[in-house]
Design a protein around this motif. Sequence first.
Motif, mmCIF file in Angstrom:
data_model
loop_
_atom_site.group_PDB
_atom_site.id
_atom_site.type_symbol
_atom_site.label_atom_id
_atom_site.label_comp_id
_atom_site.label_asym_id
_atom_site.label_seq_id
_atom_site.Cartn_x
_atom_site.Cartn_y
_atom_site.Cartn_z
ATOM 1 N N TRP A 104 40.189 52.835 153.958
ATOM 2 C CA TRP A 104 38.878 53.214 153.420
ATOM 3 C C TRP A 104 37.817 52.174 153.782
ATOM 4 N N ARG A 112 36.585 58.653 144.430
ATOM 5 C CA ARG A 112 37.297 57.860 145.435
ATOM 6 C C ARG A 112 37.563 56.443 144.941
ATOM 7 N N VAL A 151 42.009 60.552 146.751
ATOM 8 C CA VAL A 151 42.136 61.377 145.546
ATOM 9 C C VAL A 151 43.395 62.242 145.627
ATOM 10 N N THR A 182 40.537 55.910 142.413
ATOM 11 C CA THR A 182 41.909 56.125 142.862
ATOM 12 C C THR A 182 42.706 54.835 143.018
ATOM 13 N N ALA A 211 38.438 63.763 149.148
ATOM 14 C CA ALA A 211 38.790 62.476 149.748
ATOM 15 C C ALA A 211 40.299 62.262 149.719
ATOM 16 N N TYR A 248 31.433 61.877 144.395
ATOM 17 C CA TYR A 248 32.416 61.607 145.453
ATOM 18 C C TYR A 248 32.824 60.142 145.434
#
Length: 332
Positions: A247, A57, A182, A60, A179, A53
């Motif tokens: 984020w 993320r 993504v 990206t 996410a 994960y």
Amino acid sequence: MAVTLDQTIAQRERSRLSEFVGSQTFWVLIAVILACLFLSVATDSFATAKNLYNITRNVTFVAIIALGMTLVIITGGIDLSVGSVLCLCSMVLAVTMHAGYGIEIGIAAAIGTALLVGAFNGVMIAYLDFPPFVVTLGMLSVARSLAMVASNNTVVFQFGPDHDKLLALGGGAWFLGIANPVLYMVILALLTGFVLRWTRFGRYVFAIGGNEHAATLTGVPVRSIKVAVYMISALSAGIAGIVQTGWLGAVTTNIGAGMELQVIAAAVIGGANLAGGIGTAFGALVGAALIEVIRNSLGLLGINAFWQGTFIGGAIVLAVLFDRIRNFRQSE
């Protein structure tokens, strides 16, 4: 002997497949897959859901900017300012929302800033014939300086009444637990791939990179296309800045520092040719994925993180070497 339509289509599909298999992007993709398989066996933590994960993320932000950078490189240019543009747009968004404005106003201000910076770069390069290296290197310094001025060189971590909306925008997972960054990356990659392959604008971009003089003689609006690709490059940095702000939940004036090197590396490793005329959206994603897998693997294998630049630099040299060998074979 007559050739049927089905035979013609099948032959075209085979030629496309063979072209892809022989491309640099394909072999980089193979390298990414092999690296993931090796790390899954060599370590206990690589193939965990949490680590995968984080990888998807983290990749990206470089990948989104690499999409815009790929267009610039296809035209034979370069944009060294993207890391600082990301910082400036992130700070404009943060400062605007911190002042009490809504998330829509903040995003609009960040996007407008990115387009303005990109237009300035493009006009200086296309209409005043400044070297792309010089213009974007100067903007690298200017944009980060403006970010410091906008925030008084402080950390911004309160985003006004829409604080939670911004955090959900960048840090949430609205679709099937994937996410949000993504999802944005995939959508932008599909859009970029469509533009490059199926639109007149995409053909013009490749024409300029292949032979700018010939493109001019055939009526391609070279100058306006160049301005457009630098605006797209800055826009991709602005979008990445908005997402990364949501984020991280905070913005500092060192965000995006050195990111331009990773972005250029991702595009080149993925198959974009610095001489122009070659590049794909998928290649940008694959190149960014390889860089993130390298970065992630160093810690898992107990290798000093300072070696990251050596591995990435080596990957760039190998990518360029592969391209030179391929061109040499084609010329024989």
